[in-house]
Design a protein around this motif. Structure first.
Motif, PDB file in Angstrom:
ATOM      1  N   TYR A  13       3.791   2.229  -9.345  1.00  0.00           N
ATOM      2  CA  TYR A  13       3.904   0.883  -8.824  1.00  0.00           C
ATOM      3  C   TYR A  13       3.328  -0.081  -9.850  1.00  0.00           C
ATOM      4  CZ  TYR A  13       5.141   3.225  -4.556  1.00  0.00           C
ATOM      5  OH  TYR A  13       5.773   4.021  -3.648  1.00  0.00           O
ATOM      6  N   PRO A  14       3.872  -1.272  -9.998  1.00  0.00           N
ATOM      7  CA  PRO A  14       3.419  -2.176 -11.061  1.00  0.00           C
ATOM      8  C   PRO A  14       2.050  -2.802 -10.798  1.00  0.00           C
ATOM      9  CG  PRO A  14       5.107  -3.230  -9.713  1.00  0.00           C
ATOM     10  CD  PRO A  14       5.010  -1.809  -9.242  1.00  0.00           C
ATOM     11  N   VAL A  15       1.669  -2.939  -9.523  1.00  0.00           N
ATOM     12  CA  VAL A  15       0.383  -3.569  -9.183  1.00  0.00           C
ATOM     13  C   VAL A  15      -0.388  -2.628  -8.259  1.00  0.00           C
ATOM     14  CG1 VAL A  15      -0.761  -5.590  -8.200  1.00  0.00           C
ATOM     15  CG2 VAL A  15       1.486  -5.853  -9.279  1.00  0.00           C
ATOM     16  N   PRO A  16      -1.525  -2.096  -8.698  1.00  0.00           N
ATOM     17  CA  PRO A  16      -2.301  -1.226  -7.810  1.00  0.00           C
ATOM     18  C   PRO A  16      -2.846  -2.040  -6.623  1.00  0.00           C
ATOM     19  CG  PRO A  16      -3.491  -1.609  -9.883  1.00  0.00           C
ATOM     20  CD  PRO A  16      -2.156  -2.277 -10.018  1.00  0.00           C
ATOM     21  N   ALA A  17      -3.084  -1.357  -5.508  1.00  0.00           N
ATOM     22  CA  ALA A  17      -3.386  -2.061  -4.255  1.00  0.00           C
ATOM     23  C   ALA A  17      -4.588  -3.005  -4.375  1.00  0.00           C
ATOM     24  CB  ALA A  17      -3.616  -1.051  -3.133  1.00  0.00           C
ATOM     25  N   HIS A  18      -5.613  -2.597  -5.159  1.00  0.00           N
ATOM     26  CA  HIS A  18      -6.810  -3.455  -5.234  1.00  0.00           C
ATOM     27  C   HIS A  18      -6.539  -4.750  -5.989  1.00  0.00           C
ATOM     28  CE1 HIS A  18      -6.861  -1.178  -8.980  1.00  0.00           C
ATOM     29  NE2 HIS A  18      -7.690  -2.058  -9.486  1.00  0.00           N
ATOM     30  N   LYS A  19      -5.396  -4.845  -6.671  1.00  0.00           N
ATOM     31  CA  LYS A  19      -5.045  -6.082  -7.387  1.00  0.00           C
ATOM     32  C   LYS A  19      -4.073  -6.947  -6.590  1.00  0.00           C
ATOM     33  CE  LYS A  19      -6.800  -5.202 -11.633  1.00  0.00           C
ATOM     34  NZ  LYS A  19      -7.736  -6.050 -12.351  1.00  0.00           N
ATOM     35  N   GLN A  20      -3.707  -6.505  -5.395  1.00  0.00           N
ATOM     36  CA  GLN A  20      -2.774  -7.285  -4.569  1.00  0.00           C
ATOM     37  C   GLN A  20      -3.523  -8.451  -3.931  1.00  0.00           C
ATOM     38  OE1 GLN A  20       0.410  -6.803  -4.491  1.00  0.00           O
ATOM     39  NE2 GLN A  20       0.705  -4.663  -5.150  1.00  0.00           N
ATOM     40  N   SER A  21      -2.930  -9.632  -3.989  1.00  0.00           N
ATOM     41  CA  SER A  21      -3.675 -10.805  -3.522  1.00  0.00           C
ATOM     42  C   SER A  21      -3.924 -10.770  -2.023  1.00  0.00           C
ATOM     43  CB  SER A  21      -2.947 -12.084  -3.929  1.00  0.00           C
ATOM     44  OG  SER A  21      -1.678 -12.111  -3.315  1.00  0.00           O
ATOM     45  N   ALA A  22      -3.141 -10.020  -1.272  1.00  0.00           N
ATOM     46  CA  ALA A  22      -3.348  -9.949   0.185  1.00  0.00           C
ATOM     47  C   ALA A  22      -4.590  -9.130   0.550  1.00  0.00           C
ATOM     48  CB  ALA A  22      -2.117  -9.346   0.865  1.00  0.00           C
ATOM     49  N   ILE A  23      -5.043  -8.300  -0.352  1.00  0.00           N
ATOM     50  CA  ILE A  23      -6.198  -7.435  -0.061  1.00  0.00           C
ATOM     51  C   ILE A  23      -7.473  -8.132  -0.520  1.00  0.00           C
ATOM     52  CG2 ILE A  23      -7.318  -5.236  -0.667  1.00  0.00           C
ATOM     53  CD1 ILE A  23      -5.060  -4.920   1.293  1.00  0.00           C
ATOM     54  N   LYS A  24      -8.241  -8.609   0.453  1.00  0.00           N
ATOM     55  CA  LYS A  24      -9.422  -9.405   0.105  1.00  0.00           C
ATOM     56  C   LYS A  24     -10.695  -8.584   0.224  1.00  0.00           C
ATOM     57  CE  LYS A  24      -7.229 -13.546  -0.079  1.00  0.00           C
ATOM     58  NZ  LYS A  24      -5.954 -13.460   0.647  1.00  0.00           N
ATOM     59  N   GLU A  25     -10.762  -7.735   1.249  1.00  0.00           N
ATOM     60  CA  GLU A  25     -11.996  -6.982   1.469  1.00  0.00           C
ATOM     61  C   GLU A  25     -11.776  -5.514   1.207  1.00  0.00           C
ATOM     62  OE1 GLU A  25     -14.535  -7.408   5.031  1.00  0.00           O
ATOM     63  OE2 GLU A  25     -13.591  -9.400   5.137  1.00  0.00           O
ATOM     64  N   PHE A  26     -12.476  -5.008   0.218  1.00  0.00           N
ATOM     65  CA  PHE A  26     -12.381  -3.580  -0.058  1.00  0.00           C
ATOM     66  C   PHE A  26     -13.610  -3.161  -0.853  1.00  0.00           C
ATOM     67  CE2 PHE A  26     -10.446  -5.655  -3.712  1.00  0.00           C
ATOM     68  CZ  PHE A  26     -10.956  -4.948  -4.793  1.00  0.00           C
ATOM     69  N   ARG A  27     -13.831  -1.858  -0.898  1.00  0.00           N
ATOM     70  CA  ARG A  27     -14.816  -1.304  -1.820  1.00  0.00           C
ATOM     71  C   ARG A  27     -14.060  -0.405  -2.776  1.00  0.00           C
ATOM     72  NH1 ARG A  27     -18.671   2.051  -1.636  1.00  0.00           N
ATOM     73  NH2 ARG A  27     -17.947   3.224   0.193  1.00  0.00           N
ATOM     74  N   ALA A  28     -14.736   0.005  -3.848  1.00  0.00           N
ATOM     75  CA  ALA A  28     -14.089   0.898  -4.804  1.00  0.00           C
ATOM     76  C   ALA A  28     -15.135   1.799  -5.444  1.00  0.00           C
ATOM     77  CB  ALA A  28     -13.361   0.090  -5.872  1.00  0.00           C
ATOM     78  N   ASP A  29     -14.660   2.861  -6.053  1.00  0.00           N
ATOM     79  CA  ASP A  29     -15.518   3.714  -6.876  1.00  0.00           C
ATOM     80  C   ASP A  29     -16.345   2.819  -7.796  1.00  0.00           C
ATOM     81  OD1 ASP A  29     -16.611   5.313  -8.858  1.00  0.00           O
ATOM     82  OD2 ASP A  29     -14.784   6.497  -9.144  1.00  0.00           O
TER      83      ASP A  29
ATOM     84  N   ALA B 276       2.326   3.270  -2.279  1.00  0.00           N
ATOM     85  CA  ALA B 276       3.072   2.210  -1.610  1.00  0.00           C
ATOM     86  C   ALA B 276       2.058   1.364  -0.821  1.00  0.00           C
ATOM     87  CB  ALA B 276       4.104   2.807  -0.666  1.00  0.00           C
ATOM     88  N   PHE B 277       2.268   0.069  -0.774  1.00  0.00           N
ATOM     89  CA  PHE B 277       1.276  -0.816  -0.160  1.00  0.00           C
ATOM     90  C   PHE B 277       1.013  -0.446   1.299  1.00  0.00           C
ATOM     91  CE2 PHE B 277      -0.164  -5.018   1.532  1.00  0.00           C
ATOM     92  CZ  PHE B 277      -1.333  -5.089   0.781  1.00  0.00           C
ATOM     93  N   ALA B 278       2.013   0.166   1.957  1.00  0.00           N
ATOM     94  CA  ALA B 278       1.895   0.514   3.377  1.00  0.00           C
ATOM     95  C   ALA B 278       0.679   1.401   3.665  1.00  0.00           C
ATOM     96  CB  ALA B 278       3.171   1.205   3.858  1.00  0.00           C
ATOM     97  N   THR B 279       0.334   2.292   2.744  1.00  0.00           N
ATOM     98  CA  THR B 279      -0.825   3.168   2.941  1.00  0.00           C
ATOM     99  C   THR B 279      -2.068   2.333   3.213  1.00  0.00           C
ATOM    100  OG1 THR B 279       0.147   4.581   1.218  1.00  0.00           O
ATOM    101  CG2 THR B 279      -2.087   5.109   1.938  1.00  0.00           C
ATOM    102  N   VAL B 280      -2.246   1.301   2.396  1.00  0.00           N
ATOM    103  CA  VAL B 280      -3.434   0.467   2.476  1.00  0.00           C
ATOM    104  C   VAL B 280      -3.318  -0.506   3.652  1.00  0.00           C
ATOM    105  CG1 VAL B 280      -4.825  -1.207   1.193  1.00  0.00           C
ATOM    106  CG2 VAL B 280      -3.743   0.723  -0.005  1.00  0.00           C
ATOM    107  N   LEU B 281      -2.126  -1.033   3.844  1.00  0.00           N
ATOM    108  CA  LEU B 281      -1.894  -1.970   4.942  1.00  0.00           C
ATOM    109  C   LEU B 281      -2.220  -1.316   6.291  1.00  0.00           C
ATOM    110  CD1 LEU B 281      -0.952  -4.735   5.816  1.00  0.00           C
ATOM    111  CD2 LEU B 281       1.418  -3.923   5.697  1.00  0.00           C
ATOM    112  N   ALA B 282      -1.900  -0.037   6.444  1.00  0.00           N
ATOM    113  CA  ALA B 282      -2.195   0.657   7.703  1.00  0.00           C
ATOM    114  C   ALA B 282      -3.699   0.653   7.970  1.00  0.00           C
ATOM    115  CB  ALA B 282      -1.661   2.092   7.643  1.00  0.00           C
ATOM    116  N   ILE B 283      -4.488   0.870   6.915  1.00  0.00           N
ATOM    117  CA  ILE B 283      -5.951   0.889   7.062  1.00  0.00           C
ATOM    118  C   ILE B 283      -6.458  -0.488   7.476  1.00  0.00           C
ATOM    119  CG2 ILE B 283      -8.133   1.192   5.795  1.00  0.00           C
ATOM    120  CD1 ILE B 283      -6.548   3.230   3.973  1.00  0.00           C
TER     121      ILE B 283
END
Ligand SMILES: *Cc1c(COP(=O)(O)O)cnc(C)c1O
Length: 366
Positions: free
Chosen positions: A310-326, A85-92
């Motif tokens: 979920y249809p869109v994983p968090a790293h593909k959400q347009s609101a998430i601009k700054e992140f790192r990934a594996d 759920a997007f909330a997990t990432v939004l909290a961070i």
């Protein structure tokens, strides 16, 4: 229509005791952070076996307030899964930290520990494990990893009320666990509600201040908190509904076991079942298929609702601009987002309903 939730059909004794709870609060003169909140915190602590429980406004705030209490903030990285759920990432992001996405295991949809290991850096402060769909799996390996890296293990328990591993309730493995009691969750309020559970009294005391403007005594502020108080009506309702939760969880597991045994299709796969019954609360029952749109419309034609989590994983959400990934990417999460479909799994379903869902799926593409 066989629906995804049975929220409009509480058992009669439950709706009676909920109505009593509403009356009790309405005439009590206490409406926010009163004796009903104290009582629910104590009941939920006994039920989970986690020593401290602090009721808050919702699941998003439970995660954010817990992380604030740990001192996580700007400059820190927090590893989690993009399949949540997007909330997990939004909290961070809300506490000023940077999300770092690890890929998932395709068989379960849960975060891969190897991918999380590849995602570590000197700035990593914590890992948020999400018990996706209600599945609690291999917590000892997460506890060991976080211990050896000297970082915090945090559990997002919003979908996993009642799920245990080795007899320990989720929320009891990490430094804290965050619960949501949003109406559709396995334990749902009549509005928004959440809780932080922790064995550490320093964290529970800090969250208690932060949920209420950061005040200790009335009008004395030692921290910059927010307003995320649990109200008496929700707490009273949750205390009543908690009495039904174990029997509801048993029913969810029974339905899931039927799906696992009876779904037989060339084009529809179920996820890996839990090793032990207690490991899963079956908040959602999810299947995977290459022809999701067709399956969903076939189900609908047969009177069965479905949803995508979920249809869109968090790293593909347009609101998430700054992140790192594996560095190896998030291919499994992206594939899961394209193939997953949730089918009805809740205590309001009859055995007949379950048979109808099975028949509709097994007819698909045959
Ligand atoms: C529902 C949910 C949340 C957020 O809870 P809210 O009460 O809606 O803020 C967080 N994480 C997961 C995995 C959820 O399912």
């Amino acid at each position: 229509m066989i629906r995804m939730t049975g929220l409009d059909a509480m058992p009669i004794p439950m709706s009676e005791s909920v109505a009593c709870a509403l009356d009790r609060v309405a005439s009590s003169g206490n409406f926010v952070l009163g004796p009903e909140v104290d009582r629910f915190e104590e009941l939920f602590s006994t039920w989970t076996g986690v020593r401290r429980v602090v009721g808050v406004g919702n699941g998003l705030d439970a995660l954010a307030l817990g992380m604030l209490a740990l001192g996580i903030g700007p400059g820190d990285e927090v590893i989690t899964t993009p399949m949540t759920a997007f909330a997990t990432v939004l909290a961070i992001v809300r506490i000023g930290a940077t999300p770092v996405f690890a890929d998932i295991d395709i068989q379960t949809g849960l975060m891969s520990i190897q991918s999380a290991q590849r995602s570590l850096s000197k700035r990593t402060k914590a890992i948020v494990v999400v018990h996706l769909y209600g599945h609690v799996k291999e917590m000892k390996t997460w506890v060991d990893l976080c211990e050896s890296e000297a970082i915090f293990l945090i559990e997002d328990c919003a979908q996993a009320h009642g799920a245990r591993e080795d007899g320990i309730h989720c929320g009891g493995f990490g430094i804290f666990g965050a619960f949501s009691f949003y109406p559709t969750k396995n334990l749902g309020a009549l509005g928004d509600a959440g809780a932080v559970v922790t064995g550490e009294s320093a964290i529970s005391e800090s969250v208690k201040r932060l949920r209420n403007y950061g005040q200790t005594d009335r009008y004395h502020h030692v921290a910059l908190g927010l307003n995320s108080r649990l109200d008496e009506i929700q707490a009273a309702v949750l205390s009543e509904k908690l009495r039904w939760l174990d029997s509801f969880t048993i029913r969810r597991r029974h339905i899931a076991e039927r799906y696992l045994n009876e779904i037989r299709s060339n084009s529809v796969e179920t996820l890996m079942p839990p090793l032990q019954r207690e490991n899963h609360s079956f908040h959602l029952f999810v299947v995977r298929t290459h022809s999701r749109e067709d399956l969903a419309s076939h189900l609908l034609k047969n009177g069965v609702e479905s949803l995508i989590h979920y249809p869109v994983p968090a790293h593909k959400q347009s609101a998430i601009k700054e992140f790192r990934a594996d560095p190896r990417g998030l291919a499994n999460a992206e594939r899961h987002a394209e193939e997953c479909l949730s089918i009805p799994c809740h205590p309001g379903l009859s055995d007949d309903d379950v048979s109808r869902v099975v028949r509709a799926i097994n007819d698909f593409g045959s």
